[in-house]
Design a protein around this motif. Structure first.
Motif, mmCIF file in Angstrom:
data_model
loop_
_atom_site.group_PDB
_atom_site.id
_atom_site.type_symbol
_atom_site.label_atom_id
_atom_site.label_comp_id
_atom_site.label_asym_id
_atom_site.label_seq_id
_atom_site.Cartn_x
_atom_site.Cartn_y
_atom_site.Cartn_z
ATOM 1 N N GLU A 1 0.812 -1.214 0.000
ATOM 2 C CA GLU A 1 0.000 0.000 0.000
ATOM 3 C C GLU A 1 0.845 1.263 0.000
ATOM 4 O OE1 GLU A 1 -2.411 -0.343 3.520
ATOM 5 O OE2 GLU A 1 -0.808 0.323 4.841
ATOM 6 N N ASP A 2 0.284 2.310 -0.549
ATOM 7 C CA ASP A 2 0.875 3.641 -0.516
ATOM 8 C C ASP A 2 0.503 4.236 0.850
ATOM 9 O OD1 ASP A 2 1.434 6.364 -0.696
ATOM 10 O OD2 ASP A 2 0.496 6.598 -2.657
ATOM 11 N N PRO A 3 1.474 4.635 1.660
ATOM 12 C CA PRO A 3 1.153 5.190 2.982
ATOM 13 C C PRO A 3 0.187 6.377 2.923
ATOM 14 C CG PRO A 3 3.518 4.841 2.772
ATOM 15 C CD PRO A 3 2.919 4.594 1.420
ATOM 16 N N LYS A 4 0.196 7.092 1.792
ATOM 17 C CA LYS A 4 -0.714 8.229 1.658
ATOM 18 C C LYS A 4 -2.115 7.789 1.266
ATOM 19 C CE LYS A 4 2.911 11.494 0.516
ATOM 20 N NZ LYS A 4 3.435 12.405 -0.479
ATOM 21 N N TRP A 5 -2.266 6.551 0.791
ATOM 22 C CA TRP A 5 -3.577 6.011 0.420
ATOM 23 C C TRP A 5 -3.568 4.519 0.758
ATOM 24 C CZ3 TRP A 5 -7.852 8.599 -0.506
ATOM 25 C CH2 TRP A 5 -8.964 7.914 -0.975
ATOM 26 N N PRO A 6 -3.756 4.179 2.053
ATOM 27 C CA PRO A 6 -3.710 2.782 2.498
ATOM 28 C C PRO A 6 -4.754 1.909 1.786
ATOM 29 C CG PRO A 6 -3.781 4.291 4.369
ATOM 30 C CD PRO A 6 -4.025 5.105 3.147
ATOM 31 N N ALA A 7 -4.538 0.614 1.811
ATOM 32 C CA ALA A 7 -5.401 -0.344 1.112
ATOM 33 C C ALA A 7 -6.863 -0.233 1.543
ATOM 34 C CB ALA A 7 -4.887 -1.764 1.340
ATOM 35 N N TYR A 8 -7.124 0.027 2.821
ATOM 36 C CA TYR A 8 -8.507 0.093 3.300
ATOM 37 C C TYR A 8 -9.279 1.244 2.657
ATOM 38 C CZ TYR A 8 -7.514 4.014 6.440
ATOM 39 O OH TYR A 8 -7.181 5.241 6.949
ATOM 40 N N LYS A 9 -8.580 2.250 2.149
ATOM 41 C CA LYS A 9 -9.240 3.422 1.562
ATOM 42 C C LYS A 9 -10.026 3.083 0.292
ATOM 43 C CE LYS A 9 -7.712 7.126 3.979
ATOM 44 N NZ LYS A 9 -8.530 8.235 4.406
ATOM 45 N N LYS A 10 -9.776 1.923 -0.282
ATOM 46 C CA LYS A 10 -10.550 1.511 -1.456
ATOM 47 C C LYS A 10 -12.035 1.409 -1.089
ATOM 48 C CE LYS A 10 -10.915 -2.153 -4.899
ATOM 49 N NZ LYS A 10 -10.368 -3.431 -5.379
ATOM 50 N N TYR A 11 -12.316 1.020 0.147
ATOM 51 C CA TYR A 11 -13.698 0.837 0.600
ATOM 52 C C TYR A 11 -14.123 1.840 1.668
ATOM 53 C CZ TYR A 11 -13.273 -3.492 -1.919
ATOM 54 O OH TYR A 11 -13.077 -4.413 -2.910
ATOM 55 N N PHE A 12 -13.175 2.538 2.257
ATOM 56 C CA PHE A 12 -13.452 3.461 3.363
ATOM 57 C C PHE A 12 -12.623 4.717 3.132
ATOM 58 C CE2 PHE A 12 -12.997 4.655 7.948
ATOM 59 C CZ PHE A 12 -14.337 4.742 8.252
ATOM 60 N N MET A 13 -13.003 5.463 2.068
ATOM 61 C CA MET A 13 -12.151 6.563 1.630
ATOM 62 C C MET A 13 -12.264 7.832 2.466
ATOM 63 S SD MET A 13 -15.058 6.227 -0.571
ATOM 64 C CE MET A 13 -14.409 4.925 -1.485
ATOM 65 N N HIS A 14 -13.291 7.929 3.268
ATOM 66 C CA HIS A 14 -13.477 9.116 4.094
ATOM 67 C C HIS A 14 -12.958 8.868 5.501
ATOM 68 C CE1 HIS A 14 -15.830 10.787 0.885
ATOM 69 N NE2 HIS A 14 -16.577 9.698 0.865
#
Length: 77
Positions: free
Chosen positions: A44-57
């Motif tokens: 994952e990119d630390p600035k956009w972790p893997a969980y952000k795919k489903y929980f972006m806010h």
């Protein structure tokens, strides 16, 4: 909301620390559901972790006169 997260959302805790802990819970739960895998987390990119795919806010925001009032993440709840 998982029990662990509700224990964190109490007066005096720091918002940023709350967000970090909730991100760990979200990652764990998405792994259990098979929506992300270990490789997604490892790469994952630390600035956009893997969980952000489903929980972006974020997990929450301050509510005032405008629902997007800015709150300080390093201040206590």
């Amino acid at each position: 909301v998982k029990k662990e997260a509700t224990k964190l959302l109490v007066p005096g805790n720091i918002w940023k620390e709350y967000h970090v802990e909730v991100s760990k819970i979200m990652t764990s739960e998405l792994l259990k559901l098979g929506l992300i895998d270990k490789a997604d987390v490892q790469n994952e990119d630390p600035k956009w972790p893997a969980y952000k795919k489903y929980f972006m806010h974020g997990t929450s925001h301050h509510i005032g006169l405008d629902t997007h009032d800015y709150g300080l993440l390093h201040e206590p709840m």
